[in-house]
Design an enzyme around this catalytic site. Structure first.
Site, PDB file in Angstrom:
ATOM      1  N   ASP A 328      48.027  39.277  40.731  1.00 10.60           N
ATOM      2  CA  ASP A 328      46.578  39.119  40.832  1.00 10.60           C
ATOM      3  C   ASP A 328      45.907  40.390  41.363  1.00 10.60           C
ATOM      4  O   ASP A 328      46.532  41.178  42.063  1.00 10.60           O
ATOM      5  CB  ASP A 328      46.335  37.959  41.805  1.00 10.60           C
ATOM      6  CG  ASP A 328      44.886  37.533  41.859  1.00 10.60           C
ATOM      7  OD1 ASP A 328      44.346  37.189  40.795  1.00 10.60           O
ATOM      8  OD2 ASP A 328      44.309  37.527  42.965  1.00 10.60           O
ATOM      9  N   GLU A 357      46.948  42.153  36.788  1.00 12.34           N
ATOM     10  CA  GLU A 357      45.543  41.864  36.485  1.00 12.34           C
ATOM     11  C   GLU A 357      44.728  43.084  36.911  1.00 12.34           C
ATOM     12  O   GLU A 357      44.214  43.150  38.011  1.00 12.34           O
ATOM     13  CB  GLU A 357      45.048  40.616  37.222  1.00 12.34           C
ATOM     14  CG  GLU A 357      43.639  40.230  36.768  1.00 12.34           C
ATOM     15  CD  GLU A 357      42.825  39.466  37.810  1.00 12.34           C
ATOM     16  OE1 GLU A 357      41.844  38.831  37.431  1.00 12.34           O
ATOM     17  OE2 GLU A 357      43.156  39.525  39.014  1.00 12.34           O
TER      18      GLU A 357
END
Ligand code: CA
Length: 613
Positions: A328, A357
């Site tokens: 993330d 990400e």
């Protein structure tokens, strides 16, 4: 009598004279023998544990360092020799030669070949699930003792009860759809008072949230997925953790988190990290600012934090049998730490892949994060894969607007011409939506556009990812904000009138898109040419974009027609690729294409042809 008296004295000294020690947390909870890296750093937390002297005894295991940053923590570096056998390591905590606490720490045997574990590849078709919103397999775990937030399906931002069992129960559905890799948004404990459903405010990095299941049920879900030919990618969050974590009551060190005189938010400008002209102030806010008031920002420059996170990822790979990691908010973490993490992870698992990400809008910014890009500042990320955000933005527009010099299908073409900046563009996961982005159907607006976008994702370079519900035209309905992107999957709850799993109550349009996607994903599963083939594309003309995937003598031809009208496409322009091929098979209908000099493509549609000589 004498014995009793002695014990009494011992007890007295333990209770009244010695520092009272209670061990509350030991992390990682266990480890393995035979790992590539011989040292594990064990965090022990408990009242006064930092004031004790620690010794360990087990054959082949040595305590090489013991560090107490505060009275309630001790970090133990255990060196495990290559010859060490699985064993229970007895850790003794002493106060002036008297044992005040003891802990049995287990070193387990690794599964065979676990260093050489395989990972996801360009052959994979990905599916993204937000577990709270997919299927409620066990209504009995919707509310759990000790967990602050209770289930409330009437609250669009609340917990709806979906869980690991709901996913495990529907692995057959995913297999039939043609999915070979599954990414679930985080399943770890989020014991937060609100918005806990999304999973990104983790309050225990070693524990599956009991409202989703248990560590063991997660492991079983993965084993079951593997039996069905589906890989599992775990979503990890190294940038921050939920402020409901027990650490926040008694931080291991003040700089365990990035501290500010007052709450300071990240500027969310990921491009600052790669910007050669960035100011220190902007950079500090970007990486050290907090993502949210409920998300404490890890200070990965602290070596204990760095070790903790690196080991946490290895623990889950090893324990659960992961096939990959999705990381993330990648640029929000310290970039040097992230490179160190990737390096250590790949030393442990040389074939393992991680997708970052890295939410950036241009190929130049995104490429910086891919390993071996060779950026001017000398940064090497060791990161194997990224999500192709720039291409996602192009897909959102390409099928929706009139064709022009730089609009319509040319957006896709133009974006791919920039692949020159990537070390290997096929390492990207390509997508049209996810849990943070407006869903595909409301963006694409028609089933014709949906099908073209699906066809493009299944045939261009990279690995396609589809967000749960896309296959059946999920939209936002009347819900605003994130809630509209994260609606419950129809059929996942008892009493749902529409059930996508069984096809019950779904509309003709839903069925059409579902069947189209299923056909293409299953076809892609079997086509090495489209998985690995070299991409050659031709400048879009007249609203027609044509490209080929070539692997040895095998070739797939794709024609996208963005015009409302049917077209007969003259193929002279493509002779460098078509030379020698006489016919083909339509990948969607299975029909033979007998002539290749003119190819018919219906208005607003894609044609995918496997060529033959
Ligand atoms: Ca449940």
């Amino acid at each position: 009598m004498k014995k009793l008296a002695l014990l009494f004295v011992f007890c007295l000294s333990g209770i009244f004279l010695r520092a009272q020690v209670t061990i509350e947390h030991v992390e990682p909870p266990f480890w393995w023998t035979g790992m590539q890296q011989p040292v594990v750093q064990v965090m022990v937390h408990g009242k006064n544990v930092g004031k004790t002297q620690v010794s360990v005894s087990a054959p082949g295991v040595k305590l090489v360092k013991s560090q107490s940053p505060g009275s309630d923590y001790v970090f133990l570096d255990l060196e495990i020799s290559k010859e060490a056998k699985p064993v229970t390591v007895i850790i003794e905590f002493k106060d002036e030669n008297t044992t005040v606490a003891r802990w049995n720490y287990e070193l387990k045997a690794r599964e065979n070949g676990s260093s050489q574990r395989k990972s996801f590849t360009t052959a994979d078709n990905f599916y993204l699930i937000m577990p709270d919103r997919f299927a409620n397999g066990d209504a009995g775990n919707d509310d759990m003792p000790g967990m602050l937030e209770k289930a409330d399906r009437n609250n669009p931002n609340g917990r709806h009860g979906g869980d690991i069992k709901g996913i495990t129960d529907h692995l057959d559905y995913l297999q039939q759809l043609g999915i070979t890799a599954l990414w679930c948004t985080p399943l770890l404990e989020n014991n937060m008072p609100a918005y806990s459903y999304h999973g990104y405010a983790i309050t225990n990095l070693y524990k599956i949230d009991p409202r989703f299941g248990t560590n063991e049920s997660y492991r079983e879900m993965i084993a079951e997925a593997h039996r069905k030919g589906i890989k599992v990618v775990m979503d990890m969050v190294f940038n921050h953790f939920g402020t409901g974590h027990w650490w926040m009551n008694d931080l291991p060190q003040k700089d365990w988190v990035n501290q500010w005189p007052e709450f300071t938010r990240s500027n969310y400008r990921a491009a600052v990290v790669t910007d050669p002209y960035a100011s220190d102030n902007d950079m500090k806010k970007m990486a050290d600012g907090w993502f949210d008031v409920t998300m404490a920002d890890f200070n990965q420059k602290n070596n204990f934090v760095a070790n903790y996170l690196i080991q946490n990822s290895i623990w889950w790979v090893e324990y659960a049998g992961l096939d990959g990691i999705r990381q993330d908010t990648y640029p929000y973490s310290d970039k040097d730490f992230m490179a160190l993490w990737m390096k250590r992870l790949r030393e442990e698992y040389p074939n393992f892949n991680v997708v970052g990400e890295n939410w950036l809008n241009t190929p130049a910014q995104l490429a910086y994060w891919m390993d071996q890009t060779g950026s001017r500042d000398g940064y090497r990320s060791y990161l194997t894969n990224v999500f192709d955000f720039p291409l996602m933005f192009a897909i959102q527009k390409a099928f929706n607007e009139n064709e022009g010099w730089d609009t319509g299908l040319t957006r896709l073409y133009d974006m791919l011409t920039m692949d020159v900046v990537y070390p290997d563009p096929s390492d990207m996961i390509i997508f049209a939506d996810n849990h943070d982005i407006e869903r595909m159907y409301p963006v694409q607006k028609s089933i014709e556009n949906m099908k073209m976008a699906i066809a493009f994702l299944c045939t261009t370079r990279g690995m396609p990812l589809f967000y749960y519900g896309t296959e059946a035209l999920s939209d936002r309905g009347s819900l605003e904000g994130d809630a509209g992107k994260r609606k419950d999957f129809p059929g996942g709850w008892e009493g749902d009138k529409v059930n996508i799993f069984t096809g019950e109550g779904i509309s003709k349009d839903q069925k059409e898109v579902y069947n189209y996607m299923k056909t293409l994903l299953n076809w892609r599963k079997g086509s090495e040419t489209v998985q690995k083939g070299k991409l050659t594309h031709f400048i879009p003309e007249d609203g027609i974009y044509v490209y080929f995937r070539t692997l040895g003598n095998d070739q797939v031809m794709v024609l996208l027609n963005n015009n409302k009208k049917d077209k007969k496409v003259e193929t002279d322009r493509f002779s460098e690729k078509l030379g020698g091929y006489k016919r083909g098979i339509d990948a969607v209908t299975g029909a033979t294409v007998r002539k290749l000099d003119k190819i018919e493509v219906e208005g607003k549609s894609a044609r995918i042809i496997e060529l033959s000589k």
